[in-house]
Write a protein that holds these residues in place. Structure first.
Motif, short mmCIF file in Angstrom:
data_model
loop_
_atom_site.label_atom_id
_atom_site.label_comp_id
_atom_site.label_asym_id
_atom_site.label_seq_id
_atom_site.Cartn_x
_atom_site.Cartn_y
_atom_site.Cartn_z
N LEU A 22 0.83 -1.19 0.00
CA LEU A 22 0.00 0.00 0.00
C LEU A 22 0.87 1.24 0.00
O LEU A 22 1.88 1.30 0.71
N PRO A 23 0.47 2.26 -0.77
CA PRO A 23 1.26 3.50 -0.76
C PRO A 23 1.15 4.19 0.60
O PRO A 23 0.15 4.05 1.29
N GLU A 24 2.20 4.91 0.94
CA GLU A 24 2.18 5.63 2.21
C GLU A 24 1.17 6.75 2.15
O GLU A 24 0.97 7.37 1.10
N ALA A 25 0.55 7.01 3.27
CA ALA A 25 -0.41 8.11 3.35
C ALA A 25 0.34 9.43 3.22
O ALA A 25 1.44 9.58 3.75
N PRO A 26 -0.24 10.39 2.49
CA PRO A 26 0.45 11.67 2.36
C PRO A 26 0.56 12.35 3.72
O PRO A 26 -0.32 12.25 4.57
N THR A 27 1.66 13.03 3.92
CA THR A 27 1.86 13.73 5.18
C THR A 27 1.46 15.18 5.01
O THR A 27 1.59 15.76 3.93
#
Length: 121
Positions: A80-85
């Motif tokens: 899964l792609p990392e959640a945007p910060t």
């Protein structure tokens, strides 16, 4: 059907035997979806579970070989792609939704009578 304890639990072997018979006459890999039953066993649901990477890794080598012999391979591992910060808030600016109503109140936007309703003629 020969049941051998070294090949996994009897229930696993029954499902595998049903799958093997199901795909025996197929020329290409058969798609067995959840809900497809053979002799009252949901072979499709069982197969979907066996293909999960974490379940596949937990199978004995003999079980994986038997599944591969009928054309079954594990599902690819999905990352899964990392959640945007979020950028940090400026000093003195409220953060989060819980502080927004308090800030609006402090600015006078939520006081009774501060906003006049439009009058219709």
């Amino acid at each position: 059907m020969h049941i051998c304890p070294a090949d996994g639990p009897a229930d696993w072997q029954r499902h595998h035997a049903a799958l093997r018979e199901l795909v025996a006459d197929e020329e290409s890999p058969a798609e067995v979806l959840p809900g497809f039953t053979v002799h009252g066993m949901d072979v499709g649901k069982w197969l979907a579970r066996q293909r999960k990477p974490e379940v596949w890794a937990a199978l004995a080598e003999g079980q994986r070989e038997r599944l591969e012999a009928v054309g079954v391979t594990p599902l690819p591992v999905t990352v899964l792609p990392e959640a945007p910060t979020r950028a940090p808030a400026e000093p003195g600016m409220p953060t989060g939704s819980s502080t927004a109503p308090a800030s609006a109140f402090e600015r006078g936007r939520c006081r009774p009578g501060a906003v006049k309703p439009a009058r219709t003629p």
